[in-house]
Design a protein around this motif. Structure first.
Motif, PDB file in Angstrom:
ATOM      1  N   LEU A 175       1.920  19.881  38.380  1.00  0.00           N
ATOM      2  CA  LEU A 175       3.324  20.268  38.530  1.00  0.00           C
ATOM      3  C   LEU A 175       3.972  20.592  37.185  1.00  0.00           C
ATOM      4  CD1 LEU A 175       4.508  17.688  41.222  1.00  0.00           C
ATOM      5  CD2 LEU A 175       4.371  20.163  41.497  1.00  0.00           C
ATOM      6  N   SER A 176       3.493  19.955  36.126  1.00  0.00           N
ATOM      7  CA  SER A 176       4.064  20.244  34.812  1.00  0.00           C
ATOM      8  C   SER A 176       3.813  21.691  34.392  1.00  0.00           C
ATOM      9  CB  SER A 176       3.493  19.297  33.759  1.00  0.00           C
ATOM     10  OG  SER A 176       2.092  19.501  33.599  1.00  0.00           O
ATOM     11  N   ALA A 177       2.795  22.312  34.982  1.00  0.00           N
ATOM     12  CA  ALA A 177       2.543  23.728  34.676  1.00  0.00           C
ATOM     13  C   ALA A 177       3.687  24.613  35.143  1.00  0.00           C
ATOM     14  CB  ALA A 177       1.225  24.174  35.311  1.00  0.00           C
ATOM     15  N   SER A 178       4.448  24.150  36.144  1.00  0.00           N
ATOM     16  CA  SER A 178       5.575  24.944  36.626  1.00  0.00           C
ATOM     17  C   SER A 178       6.630  25.133  35.542  1.00  0.00           C
ATOM     18  CB  SER A 178       6.200  24.276  37.855  1.00  0.00           C
ATOM     19  OG  SER A 178       6.721  22.990  37.534  1.00  0.00           O
ATOM     20  N   MET A 179       6.698  24.211  34.588  1.00  0.00           N
ATOM     21  CA  MET A 179       7.646  24.348  33.481  1.00  0.00           C
ATOM     22  C   MET A 179       7.325  25.595  32.656  1.00  0.00           C
ATOM     23  SD  MET A 179       8.287  21.636  30.376  1.00  0.00           S
ATOM     24  CE  MET A 179       6.552  21.732  29.889  1.00  0.00           C
ATOM     25  N   PHE A 180       6.054  25.802  32.360  1.00  0.00           N
ATOM     26  CA  PHE A 180       5.662  26.959  31.566  1.00  0.00           C
ATOM     27  C   PHE A 180       5.754  28.248  32.382  1.00  0.00           C
ATOM     28  CE2 PHE A 180       3.432  23.244  29.908  1.00  0.00           C
ATOM     29  CZ  PHE A 180       3.804  23.281  28.577  1.00  0.00           C
ATOM     30  N   VAL A 181       5.486  28.159  33.686  1.00  0.00           N
ATOM     31  CA  VAL A 181       5.630  29.337  34.545  1.00  0.00           C
ATOM     32  C   VAL A 181       7.083  29.781  34.594  1.00  0.00           C
ATOM     33  CG1 VAL A 181       5.388  30.201  36.905  1.00  0.00           C
ATOM     34  CG2 VAL A 181       3.604  28.755  35.920  1.00  0.00           C
ATOM     35  N   LEU A 182       8.010  28.814  34.725  1.00  0.00           N
ATOM     36  CA  LEU A 182       9.432  29.152  34.748  1.00  0.00           C
ATOM     37  C   LEU A 182       9.873  29.735  33.408  1.00  0.00           C
ATOM     38  CD1 LEU A 182      12.216  29.120  36.068  1.00  0.00           C
ATOM     39  CD2 LEU A 182      12.486  26.761  35.284  1.00  0.00           C
ATOM     40  N   ALA A 183       9.403  29.149  32.308  1.00  0.00           N
ATOM     41  CA  ALA A 183       9.755  29.679  30.987  1.00  0.00           C
ATOM     42  C   ALA A 183       9.265  31.112  30.826  1.00  0.00           C
ATOM     43  CB  ALA A 183       9.155  28.788  29.898  1.00  0.00           C
ATOM     44  N   LEU A 184       8.076  31.416  31.350  1.00  0.00           N
ATOM     45  CA  LEU A 184       7.550  32.779  31.274  1.00  0.00           C
ATOM     46  C   LEU A 184       8.358  33.726  32.142  1.00  0.00           C
ATOM     47  CD1 LEU A 184       5.352  34.640  30.191  1.00  0.00           C
ATOM     48  CD2 LEU A 184       3.928  34.003  32.143  1.00  0.00           C
ATOM     49  N   LYS A 185       8.783  33.269  33.327  1.00  0.00           N
ATOM     50  CA  LYS A 185       9.600  34.115  34.193  1.00  0.00           C
ATOM     51  C   LYS A 185      10.946  34.441  33.548  1.00  0.00           C
ATOM     52  CE  LYS A 185       7.751  32.604  38.678  1.00  0.00           C
ATOM     53  NZ  LYS A 185       8.095  31.915  39.961  1.00  0.00           N
ATOM     54  N   ILE A 186      11.500  33.465  32.838  1.00  0.00           N
ATOM     55  CA  ILE A 186      12.806  33.667  32.205  1.00  0.00           C
ATOM     56  C   ILE A 186      12.685  34.554  30.966  1.00  0.00           C
ATOM     57  CG2 ILE A 186      14.680  32.491  30.994  1.00  0.00           C
ATOM     58  CD1 ILE A 186      14.281  30.130  32.855  1.00  0.00           C
ATOM     59  N   ALA A 187      11.730  34.217  30.111  1.00  0.00           N
ATOM     60  CA  ALA A 187      11.642  34.907  28.827  1.00  0.00           C
ATOM     61  C   ALA A 187      10.842  36.199  28.892  1.00  0.00           C
ATOM     62  CB  ALA A 187      11.019  33.973  27.785  1.00  0.00           C
ATOM     63  N   GLY A 188       9.955  36.350  29.881  1.00  0.00           N
ATOM     64  CA  GLY A 188       9.071  37.507  29.928  1.00  0.00           C
ATOM     65  C   GLY A 188       9.786  38.851  29.911  1.00  0.00           C
ATOM     66  N   PRO A 189      10.738  39.114  30.819  1.00  0.00           N
ATOM     67  CA  PRO A 189      11.411  40.429  30.814  1.00  0.00           C
ATOM     68  C   PRO A 189      12.149  40.723  29.507  1.00  0.00           C
ATOM     69  CG  PRO A 189      11.811  39.277  32.880  1.00  0.00           C
ATOM     70  CD  PRO A 189      11.165  38.286  31.959  1.00  0.00           C
ATOM     71  N   ILE A 190      12.822  39.711  28.945  1.00  0.00           N
ATOM     72  CA  ILE A 190      13.560  39.932  27.705  1.00  0.00           C
ATOM     73  C   ILE A 190      12.601  40.156  26.543  1.00  0.00           C
ATOM     74  CG2 ILE A 190      15.221  38.923  26.099  1.00  0.00           C
ATOM     75  CD1 ILE A 190      16.482  37.474  28.378  1.00  0.00           C
ATOM     76  N   LEU A 191      11.486  39.425  26.529  1.00  0.00           N
ATOM     77  CA  LEU A 191      10.503  39.626  25.471  1.00  0.00           C
ATOM     78  C   LEU A 191       9.906  41.024  25.534  1.00  0.00           C
ATOM     79  CD1 LEU A 191       8.605  36.195  25.408  1.00  0.00           C
ATOM     80  CD2 LEU A 191      10.423  36.996  23.907  1.00  0.00           C
ATOM     81  N   ALA A 192       9.674  41.518  26.754  1.00  0.00           N
ATOM     82  CA  ALA A 192       9.137  42.873  26.895  1.00  0.00           C
ATOM     83  C   ALA A 192      10.127  43.907  26.368  1.00  0.00           C
ATOM     84  CB  ALA A 192       8.803  43.146  28.358  1.00  0.00           C
ATOM     85  N   CYS A 193      11.406  43.735  26.669  1.00  0.00           N
ATOM     86  CA  CYS A 193      12.426  44.671  26.171  1.00  0.00           C
ATOM     87  C   CYS A 193      12.543  44.601  24.649  1.00  0.00           C
ATOM     88  CB  CYS A 193      13.768  44.366  26.818  1.00  0.00           C
ATOM     89  SG  CYS A 193      13.795  44.606  28.608  1.00  0.00           S
ATOM     90  N   LEU A 194      12.510  43.402  24.092  1.00  0.00           N
ATOM     91  CA  LEU A 194      12.597  43.272  22.637  1.00  0.00           C
ATOM     92  C   LEU A 194      11.360  43.846  21.951  1.00  0.00           C
ATOM     93  CD1 LEU A 194      14.151  39.697  22.298  1.00  0.00           C
ATOM     94  CD2 LEU A 194      15.289  41.898  22.021  1.00  0.00           C
ATOM     95  N   PHE A 195      10.228  43.743  22.637  1.00  0.00           N
ATOM     96  CA  PHE A 195       9.020  44.359  22.075  1.00  0.00           C
ATOM     97  C   PHE A 195       9.157  45.875  22.023  1.00  0.00           C
ATOM     98  CE2 PHE A 195       4.866  46.362  22.861  1.00  0.00           C
ATOM     99  CZ  PHE A 195       4.198  45.963  21.716  1.00  0.00           C
ATOM    100  N   MET A 196       9.764  46.461  23.055  1.00  0.00           N
ATOM    101  CA  MET A 196       9.996  47.908  23.040  1.00  0.00           C
ATOM    102  C   MET A 196      10.956  48.300  21.912  1.00  0.00           C
ATOM    103  SD  MET A 196       8.035  48.990  25.387  1.00  0.00           S
ATOM    104  CE  MET A 196       8.590  50.688  25.474  1.00  0.00           C
ATOM    105  N   VAL A 197      11.962  47.444  21.662  1.00  0.00           N
ATOM    106  CA  VAL A 197      12.878  47.712  20.547  1.00  0.00           C
ATOM    107  C   VAL A 197      12.133  47.657  19.221  1.00  0.00           C
ATOM    108  CG1 VAL A 197      14.899  46.852  19.319  1.00  0.00           C
ATOM    109  CG2 VAL A 197      14.886  46.885  21.814  1.00  0.00           C
TER     110      VAL A 197
END
Length: 261
Positions: A175-197
């Motif tokens: 269940l502790s893995a869900s913490m990292f999955v949620l962090a990836l769901k939150i940060a993933g789209p913004i990280l992808a946009c910042l990478f494009m920048v």
């Protein structure tokens, strides 16, 4: 109330109920926060014990007769509170981790705030996401589900009968893995946009080397980050709602798994 018909068994039953409620409640999210005064916490525990105790099946005869067994009972109740508190903290830890990564990529790693709940320095985006996640948790009645799980624990686990098993630890690690999955769901789209920048700035540096991209890069990354940051709140709402919807079954399964009776 007839004081001459005092029953010691009822008094010990009340003490057992108060011990569990006070130990578990102080370790749960929101209720155990450092920003809540100790006197308020003690008052909440006493009021909840008075409200819950008449409906519990705790028998006063199981109260330990010696200090060793009493210490073991306290350790068992403390373990129960730690387990329930840890499972309920996954959603806030995921939001905090996602905000930490976002703040680092946006250039906010030097801007920190003191979190009164944990007494730690957090990046401002991490503190914001954690606060929003807690607000959504309260709006979705997550705190009431925690109290409901606490009441159910008297039926599922008799005081002094808690037993940590191997599969229980495996389930908590899973269940502790869900913490990292949620962090990836939150940060993933913004990280992808910042990478494009970053990629666009790198191409501009190749095309026009005379431009001061270090000066232009920071405000562009901050502006793009905040734009997608505002859109991301709807995603956080869906994740918190999903977590709250499965909170009661998760806590009940945990309490059934540690029932050593």
């Amino acid at each position: 109330m007839d004081i001459f018909s005092f029953d010691p068994a009822n008094f010990l039953s009340f003490v057992l109920s108060f011990m569990r409620i006070s130990l578990v409640l102080f370790l749960l999210p929101f209720f155990g926060g450092e920003n809540i005064p100790t006197q308020v916490k003690a008052s909440i525990c006493l009021v909840l014990t008075i409200a819950i105790w008449p409906h519990t099946a705790v028998q006063g005869v199981i109260f330990p007769a010696d200090s060793v067994n009493l210490l073991l009972l306290l350790l068992g109740e403390l373990t129960l509170g730690l387990g329930m508190g840890l499972m309920a903290q996954f959603i806030f830890a995921g939001a905090q981790l996602g905000g930490q990564v976002i703040g680092f990529q946006m250039g906010f790693s030097m801007i920190t705030m003191m979190d009164p709940a944990s007494n730690q320095q957090l990046v401002i985006t991490s503190f914001l996401l954690q606060t929003v996640a807690l607000s959504l948790f309260l709006l979705l009645d997550g705190h009431l589900l925690l109290i409901q799980a606490l009441v159910s624990s008297f039926t599922l686990i008799e005081p002094g009968s808690l037993l940590i098993k191997e599969h229980t630890l495996q389930d908590m690690i899973r269940l502790s893995a869900s913490m990292f999955v949620l962090a990836l769901k939150i940060a993933g789209p913004i990280l992808a946009c910042l990478f494009m920048v970053e990629l666009a700035l790198a191409l501009m540096a190749r095309v026009a080397p005379q431009m001061h991209l270090m000066v232009l890069g920071f405000p562009i990354k901050i502006g793009v980050g905040f734009f997608f940051f505002s859109i991301m709140f709807s995603l956080l709402h869906l994740n918190v709602r999903e977590f709250v919807g499965g909170l009661s079954p998760m806590l009940n399964n945990f309490m059934r798994s540690v029932n050593g009776g």
